[in-house]
Design a protein around this motif. Structure first.
Motif, PDB file in Angstrom:
ATOM      1  N   LEU A 244     -19.105  14.746  22.733  1.00 51.59           N
ATOM      2  CA  LEU A 244     -20.136  15.325  21.877  1.00 51.59           C
ATOM      3  C   LEU A 244     -19.903  16.828  21.698  1.00 51.59           C
ATOM      4  O   LEU A 244     -20.142  17.381  20.611  1.00 51.59           O
ATOM      5  N   LEU A 245     -19.434  17.471  22.756  1.00 46.37           N
ATOM      6  CA  LEU A 245     -19.080  18.892  22.648  1.00 46.37           C
ATOM      7  C   LEU A 245     -17.991  19.092  21.595  1.00 46.37           C
ATOM      8  O   LEU A 245     -18.084  19.993  20.742  1.00 46.37           O
ATOM      9  N   LEU A 246     -16.973  18.246  21.628  1.00 44.89           N
ATOM     10  CA  LEU A 246     -15.898  18.347  20.636  1.00 44.89           C
ATOM     11  C   LEU A 246     -16.425  18.090  19.235  1.00 44.89           C
ATOM     12  O   LEU A 246     -16.045  18.788  18.278  1.00 44.89           O
ATOM     13  N   ASP A 247     -17.299  17.112  19.094  1.00 44.22           N
ATOM     14  CA  ASP A 247     -17.913  16.848  17.785  1.00 44.22           C
ATOM     15  C   ASP A 247     -18.676  18.072  17.283  1.00 44.22           C
ATOM     16  O   ASP A 247     -18.632  18.397  16.097  1.00 44.22           O
ATOM     17  N   ALA A 248     -19.395  18.730  18.199  1.00 45.12           N
ATOM     18  CA  ALA A 248     -20.177  19.906  17.822  1.00 45.12           C
ATOM     19  C   ALA A 248     -19.282  21.039  17.358  1.00 45.12           C
ATOM     20  O   ALA A 248     -19.580  21.738  16.381  1.00 45.12           O
ATOM     21  N   VAL A 249     -18.164  21.237  18.059  1.00 45.09           N
ATOM     22  CA  VAL A 249     -17.217  22.275  17.649  1.00 45.09           C
ATOM     23  C   VAL A 249     -16.647  21.945  16.266  1.00 45.09           C
ATOM     24  O   VAL A 249     -16.575  22.817  15.387  1.00 45.09           O
ATOM     25  N   CYS A 250     -16.268  20.690  16.078  1.00 44.64           N
ATOM     26  CA  CYS A 250     -15.672  20.287  14.797  1.00 44.64           C
ATOM     27  C   CYS A 250     -16.658  20.374  13.637  1.00 44.64           C
ATOM     28  O   CYS A 250     -16.248  20.520  12.479  1.00 44.64           O
ATOM     29  N   SER A 251     -17.944  20.275  13.929  1.00 42.01           N
ATOM     30  CA  SER A 251     -18.940  20.351  12.866  1.00 42.01           C
ATOM     31  C   SER A 251     -19.342  21.787  12.549  1.00 42.01           C
ATOM     32  O   SER A 251     -20.138  22.016  11.630  1.00 42.01           O
ATOM     33  N   GLY A 252     -18.809  22.749  13.301  1.00 38.83           N
ATOM     34  CA  GLY A 252     -19.090  24.152  13.013  1.00 38.83           C
ATOM     35  C   GLY A 252     -20.310  24.723  13.697  1.00 38.83           C
ATOM     36  O   GLY A 252     -20.805  25.781  13.295  1.00 38.83           O
ATOM     37  N   LEU A 253     -20.796  24.063  14.756  1.00 43.87           N
ATOM     38  CA  LEU A 253     -21.980  24.575  15.458  1.00 43.87           C
ATOM     39  C   LEU A 253     -21.696  25.815  16.279  1.00 43.87           C
ATOM     40  O   LEU A 253     -22.588  26.609  16.548  1.00 43.87           O
ATOM     41  N   GLY A 254     -20.461  25.977  16.718  1.00 47.71           N
ATOM     42  CA  GLY A 254     -20.140  27.146  17.534  1.00 47.71           C
ATOM     43  C   GLY A 254     -18.771  27.028  18.156  1.00 47.71           C
ATOM     44  O   GLY A 254     -17.953  26.194  17.758  1.00 47.71           O
ATOM     45  N   ILE A 255     -18.521  27.878  19.161  1.00 52.01           N
ATOM     46  CA  ILE A 255     -17.241  27.869  19.861  1.00 52.01           C
ATOM     47  C   ILE A 255     -17.399  27.084  21.169  1.00 52.01           C
ATOM     48  O   ILE A 255     -18.461  27.086  21.784  1.00 52.01           O
ATOM     49  N   GLY A 256     -16.326  26.425  21.580  1.00 46.33           N
ATOM     50  CA  GLY A 256     -16.387  25.658  22.816  1.00 46.33           C
ATOM     51  C   GLY A 256     -15.012  25.484  23.415  1.00 46.33           C
ATOM     52  O   GLY A 256     -13.989  25.630  22.734  1.00 46.33           O
ATOM     53  N   LEU A 257     -14.976  25.166  24.702  1.00 53.33           N
ATOM     54  CA  LEU A 257     -13.727  24.814  25.372  1.00 53.33           C
ATOM     55  C   LEU A 257     -13.465  23.338  25.117  1.00 53.33           C
ATOM     56  O   LEU A 257     -14.287  22.496  25.468  1.00 53.33           O
ATOM     57  N   VAL A 258     -12.321  23.034  24.528  1.00 54.70           N
ATOM     58  CA  VAL A 258     -12.045  21.650  24.164  1.00 54.70           C
ATOM     59  C   VAL A 258     -10.726  21.188  24.767  1.00 54.70           C
ATOM     60  O   VAL A 258      -9.855  21.988  25.122  1.00 54.70           O
ATOM     61  N   SER A 259     -10.586  19.886  24.857  1.00 53.35           N
ATOM     62  CA  SER A 259      -9.389  19.260  25.397  1.00 53.35           C
ATOM     63  C   SER A 259      -8.249  19.311  24.389  1.00 53.35           C
ATOM     64  O   SER A 259      -8.416  18.947  23.226  1.00 53.35           O
ATOM     65  N   GLN A 260      -7.095  19.737  24.860  1.00 54.29           N
ATOM     66  CA  GLN A 260      -5.921  19.754  23.998  1.00 54.29           C
ATOM     67  C   GLN A 260      -5.532  18.340  23.580  1.00 54.29           C
ATOM     68  O   GLN A 260      -5.192  18.092  22.420  1.00 54.29           O
ATOM     69  N   LEU A 261      -5.627  17.401  24.520  1.00 54.60           N
ATOM     70  CA  LEU A 261      -5.264  16.017  24.226  1.00 54.60           C
ATOM     71  C   LEU A 261      -6.215  15.390  23.219  1.00 54.60           C
ATOM     72  O   LEU A 261      -5.793  14.780  22.231  1.00 54.60           O
ATOM     73  N   LEU A 262      -7.502  15.542  23.459  1.00 60.95           N
ATOM     74  CA  LEU A 262      -8.497  14.851  22.638  1.00 60.95           C
ATOM     75  C   LEU A 262      -8.708  15.502  21.273  1.00 60.95           C
ATOM     76  O   LEU A 262      -9.257  14.881  20.374  1.00 60.95           O
ATOM     77  N   SER A 263      -8.292  16.756  21.124  1.00 60.46           N
ATOM     78  CA  SER A 263      -8.544  17.457  19.865  1.00 60.46           C
ATOM     79  C   SER A 263      -7.364  17.396  18.903  1.00 60.46           C
ATOM     80  O   SER A 263      -7.406  18.002  17.830  1.00 60.46           O
ATOM     81  N   ARG A 264      -6.310  16.662  19.256  1.00 59.18           N
ATOM     82  CA  ARG A 264      -5.126  16.624  18.396  1.00 59.18           C
ATOM     83  C   ARG A 264      -5.446  16.135  16.986  1.00 59.18           C
ATOM     84  O   ARG A 264      -5.004  16.702  15.994  1.00 59.18           O
ATOM     85  N   GLN A 265      -6.216  15.065  16.896  1.00 59.94           N
ATOM     86  CA  GLN A 265      -6.536  14.521  15.577  1.00 59.94           C
ATOM     87  C   GLN A 265      -7.411  15.482  14.796  1.00 59.94           C
ATOM     88  O   GLN A 265      -7.231  15.665  13.585  1.00 59.94           O
ATOM     89  N   ALA A 266      -8.372  16.112  15.481  1.00 60.99           N
ATOM     90  CA  ALA A 266      -9.260  17.054  14.802  1.00 60.99           C
ATOM     91  C   ALA A 266      -8.485  18.252  14.265  1.00 60.99           C
ATOM     92  O   ALA A 266      -8.760  18.749  13.164  1.00 60.99           O
ATOM     93  N   GLN A 267      -7.507  18.730  15.025  1.00 64.08           N
ATOM     94  CA  GLN A 267      -6.683  19.844  14.540  1.00 64.08           C
ATOM     95  C   GLN A 267      -5.858  19.403  13.341  1.00 64.08           C
ATOM     96  O   GLN A 267      -5.729  20.150  12.358  1.00 64.08           O
ATOM     97  N   ALA A 268      -5.299  18.189  13.410  1.00 58.21           N
ATOM     98  CA  ALA A 268      -4.508  17.685  12.294  1.00 58.21           C
ATOM     99  C   ALA A 268      -5.356  17.529  11.043  1.00 58.21           C
ATOM    100  O   ALA A 268      -4.862  17.711   9.916  1.00 58.21           O
ATOM    101  N   ASP A 269      -6.642  17.224  11.232  1.00 58.81           N
ATOM    102  CA  ASP A 269      -7.558  17.062  10.100  1.00 58.81           C
ATOM    103  C   ASP A 269      -8.149  18.387   9.628  1.00 58.81           C
ATOM    104  O   ASP A 269      -8.958  18.402   8.692  1.00 58.81           O
ATOM    105  N   GLY A 270      -7.786  19.485  10.287  1.00 59.76           N
ATOM    106  CA  GLY A 270      -8.285  20.801   9.888  1.00 59.76           C
ATOM    107  C   GLY A 270      -9.723  21.071  10.263  1.00 59.76           C
ATOM    108  O   GLY A 270     -10.385  21.900   9.628  1.00 59.76           O
ATOM    109  N   LEU A 271     -10.216  20.402  11.308  1.00 59.01           N
ATOM    110  CA  LEU A 271     -11.616  20.550  11.700  1.00 59.01           C
ATOM    111  C   LEU A 271     -11.837  21.593  12.789  1.00 59.01           C
ATOM    112  O   LEU A 271     -12.977  21.979  13.036  1.00 59.01           O
ATOM    113  N   LEU A 272     -10.779  22.008  13.446  1.00 57.99           N
ATOM    114  CA  LEU A 272     -10.941  23.067  14.435  1.00 57.99           C
ATOM    115  C   LEU A 272      -9.641  23.832  14.576  1.00 57.99           C
ATOM    116  O   LEU A 272      -8.558  23.340  14.244  1.00 57.99           O
ATOM    117  N   THR A 273      -9.774  25.030  15.066  1.00 62.51           N
ATOM    118  CA  THR A 273      -8.616  25.901  15.244  1.00 62.51           C
ATOM    119  C   THR A 273      -8.788  26.695  16.525  1.00 62.51           C
ATOM    120  O   THR A 273      -9.917  27.070  16.884  1.00 62.51           O
TER     121      THR A 273
END
Length: 288
Positions: free
Chosen positions: A217-246
């Motif tokens: 849910l934290l990762l979802d919140a970061v990807c939706s633009g709610l704020g900054i968060g510490l995220v997993s490199q493994l779990l965020s691969r797809q989100a980065q590829a989709d341009g949802l977080l940086t």
């Protein structure tokens, strides 16, 4: 006080008689004699210490207690029937039961599931996602992939991936002053205190903000633009590829270790080997 269950047969007899309004019809439906149904009802009434039916000649009708107990009995029997039907999946010859966390299932496995299905259409994968660590010795589970497990009896244990964490946000927040970004706080390794100690870099994190116990849910919140968060490199691969977080910086810190438990009864199962080989392959080839 009642301290044991009435026999299941009495509940079936009661439910049928109450639903059909007749001991005779209930007997026909259950392939019993009418006297057997009558005996079941008398036994149940004796157990409950109150009448469930009003009897008038050959006709019967429910008492108030009978109406009350009918709804309970029907719900119980329906739930039992569903549970019995669910057991059929354990008899499927190609069934492979995988336990994992909801976060891993949603953010890593699901985006890659089509690839596994294409490569191994013979495997009927059942994804059993839970927040609780499974007891592999007592539950019907072939494999478990989690970041919160250690070795267990009756299982082989293998560390799959040492994860890394990094501060990130949705690209639209990069233009927002750091002091104005909401800080999203997680638990365990995703608590900002770990970042402060290991990285020591100020990315605008603040003590106040929003708190999440679920890393997914934290990762979802970061990807939706709610704020900054510490995220997993493994779990965020797809989100980065989709341009949802940086990432906010290039630095990373230690994250959880993802591990695989394989029940000894499944170690030589071709289905389990197929999934394990695919899992190791995808963990290796996917971009970091």
């Amino acid at each position: 006080m009642l301290n044991h269950w009435p026999p299941l047969g009495t509940l079936r007899g009661f439910e049928a008689a109450a639903r059909l309004g007749s001991f005779h019809k209930a007997a026909e439906e259950l392939h019993l004699t009418q006297s057997a149904i009558s005996q079941q009802i008398r036994s149940l009434e004796a157990y409950l210490e109150q009448p469930l039916f009003l009897r008038s000649g050959r006709s019967v009708s429910l008492t108030d207690a009978g109406y009350d107990f009918l709804s309970t009995t029907q719900a119980l029997l329906q739930q039992l029937a569903v549970g019995v039907r669910r057991l059929g999946q354990y008899r499927k010859p190609n069934q492979l039961v995988l336990n994992t966390t909801p976060t891993f299932a949603r953010h890593w496995l699901l985006p890659r599931l089509a690839d596994f299905r294409q490569r191994h259409p013979e495997v009927d994968l059942w994804i059993f996602s839970t927040d609780e660590v499974p007891d592999m010795a007592s539950q019907t589970i072939d494999l478990a992939v989690r970041d919160d497990i250690s070795s267990q009896a009756e299982c082989s244990f293998k560390v799959l991936h040492a994860d890394r964490l990094f501060p990130a946000c949705h690209p639209k927040l990069l233009s927002v002053p750091a002091a104005q970004r909401t800080t999203l706080h997680g638990e365990r390794e995703m608590d900002w205190s770990h970042w402060a100690v290991e990285a020591g870099i100020d990315v605008g994190q603040q003590d106040h903000g929003l708190n999440f116990s679920d890393p997914g849910l934290l990762l979802d919140a970061v990807c939706s633009g709610l704020g900054i968060g510490l995220v997993s490199q493994l779990l965020s691969r797809q989100a980065q590829a989709d341009g949802l977080l940086t990432p906010l910086v290039e630095a990373t810190i230690r994250g959880p270790s993802w591990a695989l438990l394989t029940h000894r009864d499944s170690e030589n199962d071709p289905l389990a080997r197929s999934f394990t080989e695919w899992l190791l392959m995808r963990l290796q080839i996917d971009p970091t």
